[in-house]
Scaffold this active site. Structure first.
Site, PDB file in Angstrom:
ATOM      1  N   SER A 210      -1.437 -23.425  -7.759  1.00  0.00           N
ATOM      2  CA  SER A 210      -2.477 -22.561  -7.194  1.00  0.00           C
ATOM      3  C   SER A 210      -2.659 -22.955  -5.733  1.00  0.00           C
ATOM      4  O   SER A 210      -2.310 -24.080  -5.335  1.00  0.00           O
ATOM      5  CB  SER A 210      -3.787 -22.800  -7.952  1.00  0.00           C
ATOM      6  OG  SER A 210      -4.870 -22.163  -7.302  1.00  0.00           O
TER       7      SER A 210
ATOM      8  N   TYR B 217     -10.207 -27.952 -12.322  1.00  0.00           N
ATOM      9  CA  TYR B 217      -9.089 -27.067 -11.956  1.00  0.00           C
ATOM     10  C   TYR B 217      -8.373 -27.590 -10.712  1.00  0.00           C
ATOM     11  O   TYR B 217      -7.139 -27.685 -10.671  1.00  0.00           O
ATOM     12  CB  TYR B 217      -9.642 -25.660 -11.713  1.00  0.00           C
ATOM     13  CG  TYR B 217      -8.614 -24.582 -11.525  1.00  0.00           C
ATOM     14  CD1 TYR B 217      -8.064 -23.918 -12.615  1.00  0.00           C
ATOM     15  CD2 TYR B 217      -8.197 -24.194 -10.252  1.00  0.00           C
ATOM     16  CE1 TYR B 217      -7.140 -22.902 -12.445  1.00  0.00           C
ATOM     17  CE2 TYR B 217      -7.270 -23.181 -10.070  1.00  0.00           C
ATOM     18  CZ  TYR B 217      -6.746 -22.538 -11.173  1.00  0.00           C
ATOM     19  OH  TYR B 217      -5.826 -21.531 -10.991  1.00  0.00           O
TER      20      TYR B 217
HETATM   21  P1  NAD Z   1      -4.801 -15.362 -17.742  1.00  0.00           P
HETATM   22  O1  NAD Z   1      -6.095 -15.771 -18.323  1.00  0.00           O
HETATM   23  O2  NAD Z   1      -4.519 -13.912 -17.500  1.00  0.00           O
HETATM   24  O3  NAD Z   1      -3.596 -15.941 -18.622  1.00  0.00           O
HETATM   25  C1  NAD Z   1      -3.609 -17.256 -19.115  1.00  0.00           C
HETATM   26  C2  NAD Z   1      -2.565 -17.388 -20.190  1.00  0.00           C
HETATM   27  O4  NAD Z   1      -2.624 -18.734 -20.705  1.00  0.00           O
HETATM   28  C3  NAD Z   1      -2.822 -16.464 -21.380  1.00  0.00           C
HETATM   29  O5  NAD Z   1      -1.578 -16.030 -21.898  1.00  0.00           O
HETATM   30  C4  NAD Z   1      -3.516 -17.383 -22.382  1.00  0.00           C
HETATM   31  O6  NAD Z   1      -3.400 -16.977 -23.729  1.00  0.00           O
HETATM   32  C5  NAD Z   1      -2.763 -18.673 -22.111  1.00  0.00           C
HETATM   33  N1  NAD Z   1      -3.456 -19.855 -22.606  1.00  0.00           N
HETATM   34  C6  NAD Z   1      -4.727 -20.262 -22.356  1.00  0.00           C
HETATM   35  N2  NAD Z   1      -4.990 -21.378 -23.052  1.00  0.00           N
HETATM   36  C7  NAD Z   1      -3.859 -21.685 -23.740  1.00  0.00           C
HETATM   37  C8  NAD Z   1      -3.508 -22.731 -24.634  1.00  0.00           C
HETATM   38  N3  NAD Z   1      -4.367 -23.697 -24.980  1.00  0.00           N
HETATM   39  N4  NAD Z   1      -2.257 -22.722 -25.146  1.00  0.00           N
HETATM   40  C9  NAD Z   1      -1.384 -21.735 -24.843  1.00  0.00           C
HETATM   41  N5  NAD Z   1      -1.661 -20.733 -23.995  1.00  0.00           N
HETATM   42  C10 NAD Z   1      -2.889 -20.714 -23.461  1.00  0.00           C
HETATM   43  O7  NAD Z   1      -4.672 -16.205 -16.398  1.00  0.00           O
HETATM   44  P2  NAD Z   1      -3.738 -16.041 -15.109  1.00  0.00           P
HETATM   45  O8  NAD Z   1      -4.617 -15.719 -13.972  1.00  0.00           O
HETATM   46  O9  NAD Z   1      -2.547 -15.211 -15.383  1.00  0.00           O
HETATM   47  O10 NAD Z   1      -3.321 -17.569 -14.905  1.00  0.00           O
HETATM   48  C11 NAD Z   1      -2.036 -18.053 -15.182  1.00  0.00           C
HETATM   49  C12 NAD Z   1      -1.789 -19.307 -14.367  1.00  0.00           C
HETATM   50  O11 NAD Z   1      -1.845 -18.968 -12.986  1.00  0.00           O
HETATM   51  C13 NAD Z   1      -2.818 -20.410 -14.582  1.00  0.00           C
HETATM   52  O12 NAD Z   1      -2.184 -21.662 -14.569  1.00  0.00           O
HETATM   53  C14 NAD Z   1      -3.720 -20.266 -13.375  1.00  0.00           C
HETATM   54  O13 NAD Z   1      -4.354 -21.467 -13.035  1.00  0.00           O
HETATM   55  C15 NAD Z   1      -2.717 -19.842 -12.328  1.00  0.00           C
HETATM   56  N6  NAD Z   1      -3.324 -19.183 -11.161  1.00  0.00           N
HETATM   57  C16 NAD Z   1      -4.034 -18.031 -11.307  1.00  0.00           C
HETATM   58  C17 NAD Z   1      -4.566 -17.438 -10.189  1.00  0.00           C
HETATM   59  C18 NAD Z   1      -5.346 -16.162 -10.254  1.00  0.00           C
HETATM   60  O14 NAD Z   1      -5.946 -15.802  -9.235  1.00  0.00           O
HETATM   61  N7  NAD Z   1      -5.363 -15.452 -11.349  1.00  0.00           N
HETATM   62  C19 NAD Z   1      -4.397 -18.025  -8.929  1.00  0.00           C
HETATM   63  C20 NAD Z   1      -3.686 -19.201  -8.828  1.00  0.00           C
HETATM   64  C21 NAD Z   1      -3.139 -19.766  -9.965  1.00  0.00           C
END
Ligand code: NAD
Length: 259
Positions: free
Chosen positions: A141, A154
C-alpha cells in the site's frame, strides 16, 4: 507463451479479483482465495475459467491460519503441477485511534496483511528456486511507504511487508525468482468503502469530506486507482520482461507519495 499457475490470496473481491482476472487473461491458471457467498464465488470462478480457457480453482483458506495456507498451497501444486506465481493480496483494515484500537484487530491485521505472506512464501519458494523461475508480488500500500493517523496496525503491517519483500528478493535473486511489492493508493473497493464512516467518526468530518479531503485529497490525480491498472502491473511483473525488477516497492498512487 508459457502457461504458469498462480495463487492470488483475497481474490473474491476488489484488487485481488482484478489481479486474478488479469493473470487468467494472460493465460495463467489461477487459485482464487477469500471469503464470500459460495454461489457468487462459484460464478466468479467458472466465469474466469470459461472466458480465458485456463484452470481456475478456489480455496476458502483463512489467511489467519497457517495450516489452511499450507493446505491451499498443496492443493494448488497438486492440481496445477506447480505454483509459479504468488500474489499476496488478502487484507483487512481497521481505523481507530491507537488508545482505543482493539487488540484482536491488531492481531488479525498483522496475521492477514503480513504473516500470511510469510506463510505462502515459506510454502512455495523452495520449489520456485528448484525450478529456477518464480514470481512473488505482495500487494502492500502507499501505507507501506507513509503513514496516516488511526491506522496503526495497517501501516505497521504494510511497512513490514516491504521488509519481507526486500529480504526474500535477496534470498531468491540468483534463482530466477523475483519478489516485489505494489503500493496502491486508494482504490474504491469494499475495504475502502467500509472505512469511510469510521474515518468520518475518527476525524469528526462528514463522509463526503472523507472522500474529497482524505481519500482523493491524498492523490494529486484526484482519481481512484483501478483494479485493472493494478492487474496490468502484476501481469507485467510476472512476465519475463520484468526479470530484473526485484526487491522493489512500486507506488501506483496517483502521485500521493511524491509529495
Ligand atoms: P477487499 O475487501 O475488496 O478484498 C479483500 C479480500 O481479502 C477479499 O477477497 C476477502 O475475502 C479477503 N480476505 C479477508 N480476510 C481474509 C482471510 N482471513 N483469509 C482469506 N481471505 C481474506 O479489499 P481490497 O481493497 O481489494 O484490498 C486488497 C489488498 O489491497 C489488501 O491487502 C489491501 O490492504 C490492499 N490495498 C487496498 C487499497 C484500497 O484502496 N482498496 C489500497 C492499498 C492497498
Amino acid at each position: 507463451m508459457t502457461m504458469r499457475s498462480a495463487i492470488v490470496t483475497g481474490s473474491t473481491s476488489g484488487i485481488g479479483e482484478g489481479v486474478a482476472k488479469a493473470l487468467a487473461a494472460a493465460g495463467n491458471n489461477v487459485m482464487l482465495n477469500g471469503f464470500g457467498d459460495a454461489d457468487e464465488i462459484e460464478t466468479l470462478r467458472a466465469g474466469i475459467a470459461a472466458e480465458h480457457n485456463v484452470k481456475v480453482l478456489y480455496s476458502g483458506a483463512d489467511m489467519t491460519r497457517p495450516q489452511e495456507i499450507a493446505d491451499m498451497v498443496a492443493e494448488a501444486e497438486q492440481a496445477f503441477g506447480a505454483v509459479d506465481i504468488v500474489v499476496n493480496n488478502a487484507g483487512i483494515q481497521h481505523v481507530e485511534p491507537i488508545e482505543d484500537f482493539p487488540v484482536e484487530k491488531w492481531d488479525a491485521i498483522l496475521a492477514i496483511n503480513l504473516s500470511s505472506a510469510f506463510h505462502t512464501i515459506h510454502g512455495t519458494l523452495a520449489k520456485m528456486k528448484e525450478r529456477g523461475w518464480g514470481r512473488i508480488v505482495n500487494i502492500a500500500s502507499a501505507h507501506g511507504l507513509v503513514a496516516s493517523p488511526f491506522k496503526s496496525a495497517y501501516v505497521a503491517a504494510k511497512h513490514g511487508i516491504l521488509g519481507l519483500t526486500k529480504t526474500v528478493a535477496l534470498e531468491a535473486a540468483e534463482h530466477g525468482v523475483t519478489v516485489n511489492a505494489v503500493c496502491p493508493g486508494y482504490v474504491l473497493t469494499p475495504l475502502v468503502e467500509k472505512q469511510i464512516p469510521d474515518t468520518a467518526k475518527a476525524r469528526g468530518i462528514s463522509e463526503d469530506e472523507v472522500i474529497r479531503d482524505v481519500l482523493l485529497g491524498a492523490q494529486p490525480t484526484k482519481e481512484f486507482v483501478t483494479t485493472e491498472q493494478l492487474g496490468a502491473l502484476c501481469v507485467f511483473l510476472c512476465s519475463d520482461a520484468a526479470a530484473s525488477i526485484t526487491g522493489t516497492a512500486l507506488p501506483v498512487d496517483g502521485g500521493w507519495t511524491a509529495q
